[in-house]
Design a protein around this motif. Sequence first.
Motif, PDB file in Angstrom:
ATOM      1  N   HIS A  56       0.661  -1.232  -0.030  1.00  0.00           N
ATOM      2  CA  HIS A  56       0.073   0.137   0.073  1.00  0.00           C
ATOM      3  C   HIS A  56       0.967   1.038   0.127  1.00  0.00           C
ATOM      4  CE1 HIS A  56      -3.883   2.338   0.662  1.00  0.00           C
ATOM      5  NE2 HIS A  56      -3.059   2.823   1.572  1.00  0.00           N
ATOM      6  N   THR A  57       1.863   1.270   0.780  1.00  0.00           N
ATOM      7  CA  THR A  57       2.885   2.381   0.856  1.00  0.00           C
ATOM      8  C   THR A  57       3.695   2.492  -0.522  1.00  0.00           C
ATOM      9  OG1 THR A  57       3.265   1.978   3.437  1.00  0.00           O
ATOM     10  CG2 THR A  57       4.810   3.276   2.119  1.00  0.00           C
ATOM     11  N   ALA A  58       3.818   1.337  -1.218  1.00  0.00           N
ATOM     12  CA  ALA A  58       4.638   1.452  -2.509  1.00  0.00           C
ATOM     13  C   ALA A  58       3.678   1.959  -3.637  1.00  0.00           C
ATOM     14  CB  ALA A  58       5.286   0.141  -2.683  1.00  0.00           C
ATOM     15  N   ARG A  59       2.435   1.701  -3.535  1.00  0.00           N
ATOM     16  CA  ARG A  59       1.543   2.094  -4.477  1.00  0.00           C
ATOM     17  C   ARG A  59       1.433   3.770  -4.340  1.00  0.00           C
ATOM     18  NH1 ARG A  59      -2.895  -2.776  -4.277  1.00  0.00           N
ATOM     19  NH2 ARG A  59      -1.575  -3.849  -5.912  1.00  0.00           N
ATOM     20  N   ARG A  60       1.169   4.057  -3.093  1.00  0.00           N
ATOM     21  CA  ARG A  60       0.845   5.606  -2.650  1.00  0.00           C
ATOM     22  C   ARG A  60       2.497   6.462  -3.251  1.00  0.00           C
ATOM     23  NH1 ARG A  60      -0.518   4.717   2.846  1.00  0.00           N
ATOM     24  NH2 ARG A  60       1.457   5.438   3.116  1.00  0.00           N
ATOM     25  N   LYS A  61       3.366   5.812  -3.015  1.00  0.00           N
ATOM     26  CA  LYS A  61       4.690   6.661  -3.458  1.00  0.00           C
ATOM     27  C   LYS A  61       4.752   6.592  -4.839  1.00  0.00           C
ATOM     28  CE  LYS A  61       7.261   5.762   0.614  1.00  0.00           C
ATOM     29  NZ  LYS A  61       8.583   5.103   1.233  1.00  0.00           N
ATOM     30  N   LEU A  62       4.230   5.609  -5.700  1.00  0.00           N
ATOM     31  CA  LEU A  62       4.473   5.244  -7.060  1.00  0.00           C
ATOM     32  C   LEU A  62       3.504   6.309  -7.829  1.00  0.00           C
ATOM     33  CD1 LEU A  62       5.437   4.232  -9.660  1.00  0.00           C
ATOM     34  CD2 LEU A  62       3.883   2.437  -9.364  1.00  0.00           C
ATOM     35  N   ALA A  63       2.099   6.460  -7.036  1.00  0.00           N
ATOM     36  CA  ALA A  63       1.010   7.423  -7.446  1.00  0.00           C
ATOM     37  C   ALA A  63       1.778   8.911  -7.494  1.00  0.00           C
ATOM     38  CB  ALA A  63      -0.031   7.216  -6.758  1.00  0.00           C
ATOM     39  N   ALA A  64       2.263   8.950  -6.173  1.00  0.00           N
ATOM     40  CA  ALA A  64       2.963  10.364  -6.152  1.00  0.00           C
ATOM     41  C   ALA A  64       3.932  10.872  -6.945  1.00  0.00           C
ATOM     42  CB  ALA A  64       3.314  10.494  -4.591  1.00  0.00           C
ATOM     43  N   VAL A 123      -0.911   4.321 -16.128  1.00  0.00           N
ATOM     44  CA  VAL A 123      -0.398   5.655 -15.827  1.00  0.00           C
ATOM     45  C   VAL A 123      -1.747   6.627 -15.837  1.00  0.00           C
ATOM     46  CG1 VAL A 123       1.028   7.767 -16.487  1.00  0.00           C
ATOM     47  CG2 VAL A 123       1.902   5.511 -16.400  1.00  0.00           C
ATOM     48  N   TRP A 124      -2.480   6.453 -16.994  1.00  0.00           N
ATOM     49  CA  TRP A 124      -3.618   7.316 -17.119  1.00  0.00           C
ATOM     50  C   TRP A 124      -4.812   7.076 -16.020  1.00  0.00           C
ATOM     51  CZ3 TRP A 124      -3.948  11.714 -19.281  1.00  0.00           C
ATOM     52  CH2 TRP A 124      -3.185  11.798 -20.470  1.00  0.00           C
ATOM     53  N   ASN A 125      -4.711   5.890 -15.596  1.00  0.00           N
ATOM     54  CA  ASN A 125      -5.783   5.187 -14.484  1.00  0.00           C
ATOM     55  C   ASN A 125      -5.229   5.988 -13.299  1.00  0.00           C
ATOM     56  OD1 ASN A 125      -7.131   3.778 -16.337  1.00  0.00           O
ATOM     57  ND2 ASN A 125      -6.272   1.848 -15.464  1.00  0.00           N
ATOM     58  N   THR A 126      -4.038   6.114 -12.828  1.00  0.00           N
ATOM     59  CA  THR A 126      -3.528   6.735 -11.803  1.00  0.00           C
ATOM     60  C   THR A 126      -4.048   8.291 -11.865  1.00  0.00           C
ATOM     61  OG1 THR A 126      -1.575   5.197 -11.729  1.00  0.00           O
ATOM     62  CG2 THR A 126      -1.377   7.489 -10.419  1.00  0.00           C
ATOM     63  N   LEU A 127      -3.526   8.792 -13.146  1.00  0.00           N
ATOM     64  CA  LEU A 127      -3.990  10.369 -13.228  1.00  0.00           C
ATOM     65  C   LEU A 127      -5.497  10.541 -12.987  1.00  0.00           C
ATOM     66  CD1 LEU A 127      -1.373  10.977 -16.178  1.00  0.00           C
ATOM     67  CD2 LEU A 127      -1.133  11.768 -13.694  1.00  0.00           C
ATOM     68  N   ALA A 128      -6.310   9.781 -13.755  1.00  0.00           N
ATOM     69  CA  ALA A 128      -7.756   9.916 -13.708  1.00  0.00           C
ATOM     70  C   ALA A 128      -8.152   9.738 -12.192  1.00  0.00           C
ATOM     71  CB  ALA A 128      -8.148   8.663 -14.341  1.00  0.00           C
ATOM     72  N   HIS A 142      -6.992  11.086  -9.746  1.00  0.00           N
ATOM     73  CA  HIS A 142      -6.798  12.586  -9.203  1.00  0.00           C
ATOM     74  C   HIS A 142      -7.601  13.498 -10.296  1.00  0.00           C
ATOM     75  CE1 HIS A 142      -3.921  10.141  -7.165  1.00  0.00           C
ATOM     76  NE2 HIS A 142      -3.935  10.876  -6.148  1.00  0.00           N
ATOM     77  N   GLY A 143      -8.427  13.106 -11.113  1.00  0.00           N
ATOM     78  CA  GLY A 143      -9.055  14.131 -11.705  1.00  0.00           C
ATOM     79  C   GLY A 143      -8.423  14.481 -13.118  1.00  0.00           C
ATOM     80  N   ILE A 144      -7.356  13.723 -13.708  1.00  0.00           N
ATOM     81  CA  ILE A 144      -6.724  14.407 -14.903  1.00  0.00           C
ATOM     82  C   ILE A 144      -6.937  13.229 -15.940  1.00  0.00           C
ATOM     83  CG2 ILE A 144      -4.336  14.548 -15.956  1.00  0.00           C
ATOM     84  CD1 ILE A 144      -3.474  15.316 -13.013  1.00  0.00           C
ATOM     85  N   THR A 145      -7.490  13.640 -16.986  1.00  0.00           N
ATOM     86  CA  THR A 145      -7.829  12.494 -17.996  1.00  0.00           C
ATOM     87  C   THR A 145      -7.333  13.283 -19.311  1.00  0.00           C
ATOM     88  OG1 THR A 145     -10.031  13.605 -18.386  1.00  0.00           O
ATOM     89  CG2 THR A 145     -10.007  12.050 -16.882  1.00  0.00           C
ATOM     90  N   ALA A 146      -7.358  12.219 -20.175  1.00  0.00           N
ATOM     91  CA  ALA A 146      -6.764  12.609 -21.471  1.00  0.00           C
ATOM     92  C   ALA A 146      -7.683  13.637 -22.258  1.00  0.00           C
ATOM     93  CB  ALA A 146      -6.759  11.393 -22.611  1.00  0.00           C
ATOM     94  N   ARG A 147      -8.987  13.381 -21.879  1.00  0.00           N
ATOM     95  CA  ARG A 147      -9.996  14.502 -22.295  1.00  0.00           C
ATOM     96  C   ARG A 147      -9.875  15.771 -21.919  1.00  0.00           C
ATOM     97  NH1 ARG A 147     -15.851  12.546 -22.934  1.00  0.00           N
ATOM     98  NH2 ARG A 147     -14.977  12.010 -25.113  1.00  0.00           N
ATOM     99  N   SER A 148      -9.632  15.750 -20.512  1.00  0.00           N
ATOM    100  CA  SER A 148      -9.371  17.272 -19.813  1.00  0.00           C
ATOM    101  C   SER A 148      -7.965  17.904 -19.942  1.00  0.00           C
ATOM    102  CB  SER A 148      -9.374  17.050 -18.059  1.00  0.00           C
ATOM    103  OG  SER A 148      -7.988  16.264 -17.740  1.00  0.00           O
ATOM    104  N   VAL A 149      -6.949  17.121 -20.704  1.00  0.00           N
ATOM    105  CA  VAL A 149      -5.686  17.716 -20.953  1.00  0.00           C
ATOM    106  C   VAL A 149      -6.007  17.976 -22.462  1.00  0.00           C
ATOM    107  CG1 VAL A 149      -3.618  17.085 -21.849  1.00  0.00           C
ATOM    108  CG2 VAL A 149      -4.139  16.292 -19.847  1.00  0.00           C
ATOM    109  N   VAL A 166       4.304   9.531 -10.173  1.00  0.00           N
ATOM    110  CA  VAL A 166       3.430   9.510 -11.525  1.00  0.00           C
ATOM    111  C   VAL A 166       2.916  11.064 -11.510  1.00  0.00           C
ATOM    112  CG1 VAL A 166       1.366   9.126 -12.802  1.00  0.00           C
ATOM    113  CG2 VAL A 166       2.922   7.205 -11.826  1.00  0.00           C
ATOM    114  N   LEU A 167       2.239  11.340 -10.398  1.00  0.00           N
ATOM    115  CA  LEU A 167       1.463  12.868 -10.445  1.00  0.00           C
ATOM    116  C   LEU A 167       2.682  13.948 -10.555  1.00  0.00           C
ATOM    117  CD1 LEU A 167      -1.029  12.133  -7.723  1.00  0.00           C
ATOM    118  CD2 LEU A 167      -1.405  12.740 -10.024  1.00  0.00           C
ATOM    119  N   ASP A 168       3.681  13.933  -9.866  1.00  0.00           N
ATOM    120  CA  ASP A 168       4.913  14.708  -9.879  1.00  0.00           C
ATOM    121  C   ASP A 168       5.655  14.881 -11.374  1.00  0.00           C
ATOM    122  OD1 ASP A 168       4.562  15.544  -7.030  1.00  0.00           O
ATOM    123  OD2 ASP A 168       6.183  14.160  -6.450  1.00  0.00           O
ATOM    124  N   ALA A 169       5.741  13.705 -11.896  1.00  0.00           N
ATOM    125  CA  ALA A 169       6.301  13.753 -13.308  1.00  0.00           C
ATOM    126  C   ALA A 169       5.323  14.388 -14.192  1.00  0.00           C
ATOM    127  CB  ALA A 169       6.881  12.091 -13.703  1.00  0.00           C
TER     128      ALA A 169
END
Length: 69
Positions: free
Chosen positions: A16-24, A50-55, A57-64, A26-29
């Motif tokens: 769980h900790t590793a997944r949170r760090k990876l998501a963070a 990656v898109w799922n991780t961004l989604a 957090h409210g970021i989608t290909a369509r929003s971009v 991805v968001l930073d990058a």
Amino acid sequence: MEAAQRQYQSAQIALHTARRKLAAAVLDAYANGEPVGRIAERSGQSTTSVWNTLAVHGITARSVTNGST
């Protein structure tokens, strides 16, 4: 049995900790302008993951594409 259960719980917490760090990461990058394809390469994930991780957090290909992010 109890020792195995404790090890299992510890592994779940570590995952769980590793997944949170990876998501963070991805968001930073992404926030720093890195393309999704490159983030996927660097993180060992598919672009869909990656898109799922961004989604989440409210970021989608369509929003971009629409410029709302």
